[in-house]
Design a protein around this motif. Structure first.
Motif, PDB file in Angstrom:
ATOM      1  N   SER A 196       0.841  -1.207   0.000  1.00 46.59           N
ATOM      2  CA  SER A 196       0.000   0.000   0.000  1.00 46.59           C
ATOM      3  C   SER A 196       0.872   1.251   0.000  1.00 46.59           C
TER       4      SER A 196
ATOM      5  N   ASP B 182      -5.216  -1.314  -5.161  1.00 48.52           N
ATOM      6  CA  ASP B 182      -4.687  -1.881  -3.922  1.00 48.52           C
ATOM      7  C   ASP B 182      -5.641  -2.970  -3.418  1.00 48.52           C
ATOM      8  N   GLU B 183      -5.353  -4.209  -3.779  1.00 46.47           N
ATOM      9  CA  GLU B 183      -6.215  -5.337  -3.419  1.00 46.47           C
ATOM     10  C   GLU B 183      -7.684  -5.012  -3.717  1.00 46.47           C
TER      11      GLU B 183
HETATM   12 MG    MG Z   1      -2.026  -2.962   1.964  1.00 48.38          MG
END
Ligand code: MG
Ligand code: ADP
Length: 224
Positions: free
Chosen positions: A49, A170-171
């Motif tokens: 992140s 991000d995911e």
């Molecule tokens: Mg993360």
């Protein structure tokens, strides 16, 4: 040859925590060509992140350089970074971060109108994008009236609304069940490839990573 969509050169990021310095990124480097779709993997806490926020010009690195479409970002002031982020980069988070008081269509229109596009053109683009992820019928619904997968589809097309050259995610399906996750990733990749975007997508899921052009792994603060 066009400039690489994204270059990270020797990026470091230190955090101070309780008087101790945490060296999260220790010289991470990466080149992402125009149109290239890359999976970013690494254990939880490895700094994925942090890396995406730095690549997305949401944070500055402690040291090292970030270039977006050939523009060196370290020398830019905050307003230059904001303008470049708005015009060149789309960002999708694990949580949708849609504005709850606005409809799906309005959520996709807003970033376009902030960028100076007319309401009429923004509405047309929003409608077209929502149709491409199967949400034409739901365009007037607020986020709270949509399922998790639908909310994330809206977040994906919102990120693409201003025709960025680079998508950072991000995911993006980390909160969805496996079946919905696979569908949303398929749609995201179809849009990214259809628009010829470069993308860097953090994921924990090896099946999802395998659908991309290549994988980079973040470990001990560096990318391999
Ligand atoms: Mg993360
Ligand atoms: P990942 O996304 O791979 O799980 P993160 O980038 O969220 O990893 O975090 C990497 C490390 O940096 C973690 O140890 C986390 O606690 C730390 N970290 C992230 N942001 C901050 C911050 N603002 N202040 C202090 N430590 C942070």
């Amino acid at each position: 040859m066009s400039d690489p969509a994204l270059e990270l050169a020797g990026v470091t990021r230190d955090f101070e925590q309780g008087g101790r310095v945490l060296n999260v990124l220790r010289g991470a480097s990466l080149g992402l060509n125009a149109g290239e779709v890359v999976a970013l993997v690494g254990p939880s806490g490895s700094g994925k992140s942090t890396l995406l926020h730095i690549a997305g010009l949401l944070e500055r690195p402690t040291d090292g350089e970030v270039r977006v479409g050939g523009t060196a970002c370290g020398a830019l002031g905050d307003s230059g970074r904001t303008a470049l982020r708005r015009d060149a980069i789309g960002f999708v988070y694990q949580f949708h971060h849609l504005l709850p008081e606005f409809s799906a269509r309005e959520n996709v229109m807003l970033p376009q109108m902030i960028a100076g596009i007319s309401r009429r053109a923004a509405r047309a683009r929003a409608g077209e994008l929502l149709e491409r992820v199967g949400l034409a019928e739901r365009a007037g619904h607020r986020p709270g009236q949509l399922s998790g997968g639908e909310q994330q589809r809206v977040a994906v097309v919102r990120a693409l609304a201003n025709r960025p050259r680079l998508l950072l995610a991000d995911e993006p399906t980390g909160n969805l069940d496996p079946e919905t996750s696979g569908q949303v990733i398929d749609e995201l990749l179809a849009l990214v490839r259809g628009e010829g975007l470069a993308a860097l997508i953090a994921t924990h899921n090896p099946d999802i990573a395998a659908r991309m052009d290549r994988t980079v792994t973040l470990k001990d603060g560096v990318l391999n």
